[in-house]
Scaffold this active site. Structure first.
Site, PDB file in Angstrom:
ATOM      1  CB  ILE B 138      -1.066   0.012   1.282  1.00  0.00           C
ATOM      2  CG1 ILE B 138      -1.878  -1.504   1.253  1.00  0.00           C
ATOM      3  CG2 ILE B 138      -1.557   1.301   1.282  1.00  0.00           C
ATOM      4  CD1 ILE B 138      -3.246  -1.140   0.403  1.00  0.00           C
ATOM      5  CB  ALA B 139       2.292   3.203   1.981  1.00  0.00           C
ATOM      6  CD  GLN B 140       8.777   3.859  -1.173  1.00  0.00           C
ATOM      7  OE1 GLN B 140       8.817   2.928  -1.733  1.00  0.00           O
ATOM      8  NE2 GLN B 140       9.497   4.947  -1.320  1.00  0.00           N
ATOM      9  CG  ASP B 290      -2.047  -6.616   9.675  1.00  0.00           C
ATOM     10  OD1 ASP B 290      -1.732  -7.929  10.041  1.00  0.00           O
ATOM     11  OD2 ASP B 290      -1.544  -6.063   8.929  1.00  0.00           O
TER      12      ASP B 290
END
Lengths: 106, 554
Positions: B138-140, B290
């Site tokens: 999804i992202a960094q 999660d």
């Protein structure tokens, strides 16, 4: 948000119902007895009874507010009908009129 | 044909999906979807692979997901939490799905930050490390320093992510629809509903403003918990695609030796982690869905730092009660409590043989109650429970499995950090106490009673209007019902019988009370209307009785 007289009165009634009809049966459940040590069970029971008693007493003077609301609602039911009699006895049972409460206390 | 528009639109991606499926021995799936036998033969010629593969199916599914990219990895991770839908051997394999992908260029990071914050990177930050410290689907994430010297991290969404995911979801919906129509054994798992649930979960995870709000809410919930630290987010530097938060130094909770070297109290970490997880679920109904080891860090003072609030679970008050009863029944081995709760939650169908299901559940509970306390595997136990209930046509609520996943992860983490940890000793008394307190909580019951009273009054207030509306529609012959056709004649008949009973029962109630209201009047017209209404009411009651008898006969 501040609690209304009705909320306090209703909580007092609910607390009494829980204390007299529910506490024993919940603590008698197998699952509850297996889940806690006897010492913890006893201390939890005392803690809950104290809390219920406090809620009961703090709303005692507001129970009339609940009675008024219940009487208003039951006023919708046609008078002299079977339903009206049932509703009245239900309200009397749940919230006894102040006079009869005093008599009981005497 | 309804499938062609999306198939033609996404032909390139679809070709890649089918070729990856074929490469991993799933070319028969294409045939089952009736893409055509020619396609199946073509696959076999092109890839010279047999229809079946010696590699276990679970592993092949995982490999397919990893090769297909972020959407499918995320879908696999979601399915790994659903042992009620996916066989256990596949679930075990899907749990290994790694959400690690190559990073994207810093120029893209700069472009997204500048577009979203409306200022150049140099205007907002004193410095930004161009090398990412982590990259996921999804992202960094990059380290940076604000103008006032505060160390922060910037989480930036992958460029064009919504478009890519949108196309994949379109394909997934199309495939799910085909599977639902053409592969009967898959239909019962409602693939379309799963894709829809996945779409919702993914869109929440892609919205960093929502993640920021979750961080603030979690920090507020645990303001009385000194051993938990939620990094402070910076709303003024954040957007839907950019999230800036405090940088916190810490040791990964999975690095046991580093924790020991730092002199951290291991049992205390595990106890805190478990307490936070349990409180978030059963006290607040808002939990980290999660909580894998990568999201837990430990600071030198022994406090836990929790990261990544993109995937959160939430339970409403009534659901918490249900979960508590489920968990207490399971953890104390009370099979009657469990069966009663399944009945109360309306999860047991008419066809279920209660006695046989009770026996199977008793067998599992007995077996697990004999396991040494520390050896209990909550997640495995819930998965096995799901298998038994499915066999009896009962699908456990997804919330329970999500709760199971969160608790199971914490349990695994606990045993990794401190192997002597006995999860059941922490979980059972806590849950029993919360259960007792909730059941005997006068304030909570009062609020429910007051709400019900208010609902009842509203119903009374609206009743005359509703009755008038129904009567008007009846007069104009406008009353109609939309009935979704059931699969078989039997189901269709049963559905109509239920609907008829519902209609007649509802009409009886309406006319009965309308009659009472009308009769309580001095106006002769209203009294006559009241009598008519009562006659109708009793007519509907007889109709209700007749449909009951008919239903029983069937």
């Amino acid at each position: 948000m501040a609690e209304s007289s009705f909320d306090k009165g209703l909580e007092s009634l609910v607390a009494e119902l829980i204390r007299t009809h529910l506490v024993d049966s919940v603590f008698a459940k197998d699952a509850v007895r297996k889940g806690l040590t006897p010492e913890k069970l006893e201390s939890l029971r005392q803690e809950i009874l104290t809390r219920l008693k406090e809620a009961e007493e703090s709303g005692l003077e507001h129970r009339d507010a609940v009675r008024k609301v219940m009487e208003t609602i039951s006023g919708f039911i046609p008078k002299d009908s079977l339903m009206s009699t049932v509703a009245k006895s239900f309200v009397d049972k749940i919230v006894p009129p102040a006079a009869s409460q005093d008599k009981e206390e005497e | 044909m309804a499938y062609w528009p999306w198939m033609l639109r996404d032909i390139g991606r679809l070709r890649r999906i089918t070729s990856i499926l074929a490469r991993h021995g799933f070319s028969d799936v294409a045939a089952r979807l009736r893409f055509g036998a020619w396609l199946k033969n073509l696959f076999n010629k092109l890839f010279r692979r047999p229809l079946s593969s010696p590699i276990p199916i679970g592993k092949r599914i995982r490999m397919v997901a990893e090769e297909l990219g972020p959407t499918f990895v995320k879908l696999g991770q979601m399915l790994a939490t659903r042992p009620d839908l996916v066989p256990m051997h596949v679930v075990s394999e899907l749990r290994f799905l790694q959400d690690q992908v190559p990073g994207f260029p810093f120029e893209d990071v700069r472009a997204i930050v500048e577009a979203d914050l409306g200022a150049s990177v140099d205007e907002v930050f004193a410095s930004v490390d161009s090398a990412p410290i982590a990259a996921a689907s999804i992202a960094q994430v990059h380290r940076a320093t604000l103008k006032d010297g505060t160390q922060v991290i910037i989480k930036v969404q992958r460029p064009n992510l919504p478009e890519t995911i949108k196309a994949d979801l379109r394909i997934l919906s199309g495939l799910a629809s085909m599977l639902e129509r053409r592969v009967p054994e898959i239909r019962q798992f409602r693939p379309l509903a799963i894709v829809e649930e996945f779409r919702r979960s993914l869109s929440r995870e892609m919205d960093f403003e929502m993640e920021l709000l979750s961080m603030l809410r979690y920090a507020e919930m645990f303001s009385d918990e000194p051993k938990l630290h939620v990094p402070t987010p910076y709303p003024e530097y954040s957007s839907k695609r950019v999230l800036v938060m405090e940088y916190v130094e810490g040791i990964k909770v999975s690095e046991r030796q580093s924790l020991i070297d730092a002199g951290v109290d291991l049992p205390s970490i595990v106890e805190t982690g478990m307490r936070i997880t349990l409180r978030s679920i059963f006290e607040f109904g808002f939990f980290h869905a999660d909580p894998h080891p990568g999201n837990f860090f430990v600071r030198s003072d022994g406090s836990i730092v929790l990261l990544d609030f993109g995937m959160m679970g939430s339970l409403e008050s009534r659901r918490i009660d249900e979960m508590l009863v489920f968990m207490v029944a399971i953890l104390t081995g009370d099979v009657d409590m469990l069966v009663n709760q399944l009945l109360d939650a309306d999860l047991i169908g008419d066809e279920t043989d209660l006695r046989s299901m009770r026996g199977d559940l008793q067998a599992i509970l007995d077996r697990y109650s004999n396991i040494r306390l520390g050896g209990l595997d909550v997640a495995g136990f819930l998965a096995e429970l799901a298998d038994v209930t499915i066999a009896h046509q009962v699908v456990l609520p997804a919330d329970l499995l999500l709760v199971g996943k969160a608790m199971g992860t914490m349990e695994g983490l606990g045993q990794e950090v401190y192997p002597e940890f006995q999860p059941l000793e922490a979980i059972r008394p806590y849950l029993t106490e919360v259960y007792v307190k909730r059941v005997l909580d006068a304030k909570r019951h009062t609020q429910t009673a007051a709400r019900s009273l208010l609902d009842g009054l509203n119903l009374l207030k609206e009743a005359p209007f509703d009755i008038r509306r129904i009567l008007r529609r009846l007069r104009r012959n406008e009353m109609g019902l939309i009935v979704r056709s059931a699969d078989s004649d039997f189901e269709q008949r049963a559905a109509s019988a239920r609907i008829n009973r519902l209609i007649f029962g509802g009409m009886f109630t309406l006319f009965f009370f309308a009659g009472i209201f009308l009769l309580d009047s001095s106006s002769p017209v209203r009294i006559v209307a009241g009598v008519v209404s009562e006659v109708f009411a009793w007519g509907f009651l007889m109709g209700f009785g007749w449909f009951m008898i008919q239903g029983d006969r069937r």
